[in-house]
Design a protein around this motif. Structure first.
Motif, mmCIF file in Angstrom:
data_model
loop_
_atom_site.group_PDB
_atom_site.id
_atom_site.type_symbol
_atom_site.label_atom_id
_atom_site.label_comp_id
_atom_site.label_asym_id
_atom_site.label_seq_id
_atom_site.Cartn_x
_atom_site.Cartn_y
_atom_site.Cartn_z
ATOM 1 N N ASP B 25 0.833 -1.208 0.000
ATOM 2 C CA ASP B 25 0.000 0.000 0.000
ATOM 3 C C ASP B 25 0.865 1.255 0.000
ATOM 4 N N THR B 53 0.817 1.342 -5.332
ATOM 5 C CA THR B 53 1.416 1.860 -4.111
ATOM 6 C C THR B 53 1.429 3.387 -4.038
ATOM 7 N N GLY B 76 -1.938 -0.060 6.604
ATOM 8 C CA GLY B 76 -1.434 -0.335 5.252
ATOM 9 C C GLY B 76 -0.253 -1.293 5.263
#
Lengths: 192, 392
Positions: B25, B53, B76
């Motif tokens: 993430d 990302t 995340g």
């Protein structure tokens, strides 16, 4: 002790010695070999003497120290040979391939190369200037290397290089043709 | 494996490739030689829309790890990469990441610490933060760097601990080798989806992160953290087992190379272990019963397992690519000796500090060490600590 071929490339910063080692490794990998390619890291300056290395084997290579006794040495810039001992550590029966317009006999005499070392010469600078339009001798040297040492299958290498160039230079077909022509010419023009 | 692709990659490219497949993430990073390429290549994937990302280009490594902590605490999947001085600058935040039990995964390309300033490989950077509470996994080559990165995500998220995966600077980071990569689908399935148990952005279950913890509970929380590190051994082995079953490459807490009947053994980490294998093979041809143990996981330290693997050898050499400056011995040797002491194993243990600042380690050097081990077995007294390849 060695069950692999060790190669040392000599050039000057900016001449593509590192790229040449990577290209060779990639081509060798495509023919099913295990490979290593690594540069020598020192001060990075345009024109300064630099070296890069390959190991090529049919089995996994776990050795991670530097190459000190190469079977093959390739010199991209012959003016280095006045100041650098390019044959240092070379094994007897090894091959020295030089980018120079002179013959192997002339190179042996001029630089006093040991009789146990085979010499091959090719004017890769001239070839690359005429085919690619610039003095970048590393690509044609691959062709000369294969002819002089038989380290890879020529057709396999040409096919693989073509595939990679087509991927990289989709919009510049002239670059692809020039590079392939350079490799083919060096293969046929190398003096052994 | 049928779905694997064989490519030529450097260590940095291999780690970036793993990161592309993991598709985290958030990545927050700051460049530093020789690790720059890892996040540089990855930033290219972000720019080209190949990964989803959020890339945070911060102004220092301290900020990089701070941003990673924020992102991971928010829920995340978070990664970063650094080396040497960069890792040193992160040190404060590394302890915080571990104490908060955040499963951040970091690539660290091993490089010497200043001063004198040096960009080449040794293990001083990773060893400096060995007590930060991170799981530490060393890689011998490009293949292990790639495999370890994929496994690290699973290990971190299961153990709820941050993991650092290391390679040897330049030797591996800039060395191109044959690499087998999983298909994107296999890699994606292996790492799975990250489902954090508690996280800041879960408004249904609000939590406090980073609360003050004085004499009342700090000790209990640290005690729990130690237990998590202990338990992570099993997690690491479970993840390795699944990886080995699916993709054919087996990993453990350490690798044993020709140890079955070994009488003398070297313990070495990283790329030097590969070079040592060449010497072991050669010695074996001459009838010398030499073996190698290559610790893969330095934190948690596989104490009992290592002692068990070393119980039958007659002399041991521990190779340290950093020095503790304790006027005693290197960090790996200290750990190995402690493991042997508690297992009542009393054999000569020789410590070799080597390769500081990238000093070359050659086959002859390793051969010399095995020769000294043979001498030690026959009772010839030896220096317990030597500096291999230094001029003095």
């Amino acid at each position: 002790m060695k069950d692999f071929t060790e190669i040392r490339w000599h050039g000057r910063g900016g001449q593509g010695a590192k790229t040449a080692a990577l290209l060779l490794a990639d081509a060798a990998l495509a023919s099913g070999k295990y490979i290593q390619a690594f540069p020598e890291y020192g001060p990075e300056r345009m024109g300064a003497p630099v070296a890069s290395f390959n190991r090529i084997s049919s089995s996994q290579i776990s050795l991670h120290s530097g190459v000190t006794s190469p079977n093959i040495v390739i010199v991209l810039d012959p003016t280095l040979m006045d100041s650098v001992d390019v044959t240092e550590g070379m094994t007897s029966g090894g091959t020295l391939l030089v980018n120079i317009e002179k013959t192997p006999v002339e190179v042996r005499a001029q630089f006093g190369i040991d009789a146990g070392i085979k010499i091959a010469t090719v004017d890769a600078s001239k070839i690359s200037t005429e085919t690619i339009g610039r003095d970048i001798p590393n690509t044609p040297m691959l062709g000369a290397l294969i002819k002089a040492t038989g380290i890879l299958d020529f057709k396999e290498m040409i096919d693989d290089t073509k595939k990679k160039l087509e991927k990289k230079f989709r919009t510049k077909p002239e670059v692809i043709a020039g590079n392939l022509k350079a490799i083919e010419r060096a293969y046929s023009e190398v003096k052994i | 494996m049928a779905n694997e692709k064989i490519v030529a990659r450097t260590g940095n490219e291999a780690m970036a490739e793993a990161m592309r497949q993991i598709n985290p993430d958030v990545v927050a990073a700051y460049p530093i030689t020789p690790a720059t390429e890892v996040v540089q290549i990855f930033a290219g994937y972000v720019a080209d829309g190949i990964v989803d990302t959020e890339f945070v280009p911060v102004e220092s490594e301290h900020s990089a790890m701070s941003a990673c902590i924020g992102s991971s605490a928010a829920g995340g999947r978070t990664m970063t990469g650094t080396s040497s001085q960069g890792l040193a600058l992160m040190a404060e935040m590394l302890y915080i990441a571990a104490g908060l039990r955040l499963p951040i995964v970091m690539a660290d390309v091993n490089r010497a610490l200043s001063s004198p300033i040096n960009i080449h490989c040794d293990h001083s950077d990773t060893m400096m933060v060995r007590d930060a509470g991170w799981i530490q996994i060393f890689s011998e080559n490009c293949q292990e760097a790639y495999d370890n990165m994929l496994q690290a995500v699973r290990i971190a998220e299961t153990a709820k601990l941050p993991v650092v995966v290391t390679t040897d600077g330049f030797i591996i980071s800039h060395g191109m080798e044959r690499l087998e990569i999983l298909s994107d689908e296999d890699a994606k399935n292996f790492v799975g989806e990250y489902k954090p148990e508690n996280y800041l952005l879960n408004f249904d279950k609000p939590i406090t992160v980073g609360a003050l913890d004085l004499t009342d509970y700090y000790f209990e929380h640290k005690r729990q953290q130690v237990e998590a590190i202990k338990d992570s051994k099993k997690v690491i082995l479970d993840v390795a087992k699944e990886f080995g079953t699916k993709y054919g490459r087996t990993y453990g807490l350490f690798e044993q190379y020709k140890m079955d009947d070994a009488q003398i053994a070297i313990v070495a980490m990283g790329s030097t272990a590969g070079t040592t294998k060449v010497v072991v093979d050669e010695l074996r041809k001459n009838g010398v019963k030499a073996g190698l143990i290559k610790p893969r996981v330095f934190r948690p330290f596989p104490k009992e397992e290592l002692a068990e693997a070393l119980k039958n050898v007659k002399a041991i050499a521990v190779m340290d690519r950093s020095d503790s400056m304790n006027a005693q011995e290197g960090p790996l040797c200290v750990e190995v000796k402690a493991a042997l002491f508690d297992a009542d194993i009393k054999v000569p243990v020789l410590n070799y500090i080597y390769g500081l600042g990238g000093r070359e380690i050659k086959l002859e050097d390793i051969n010399f060490v095995y020769n000294e081990l043979t001498d030690a077995v026959s009772g010839k007294s030896k220096n317990r600590i030597s500096y291999l390849g230094v001029r003095e």
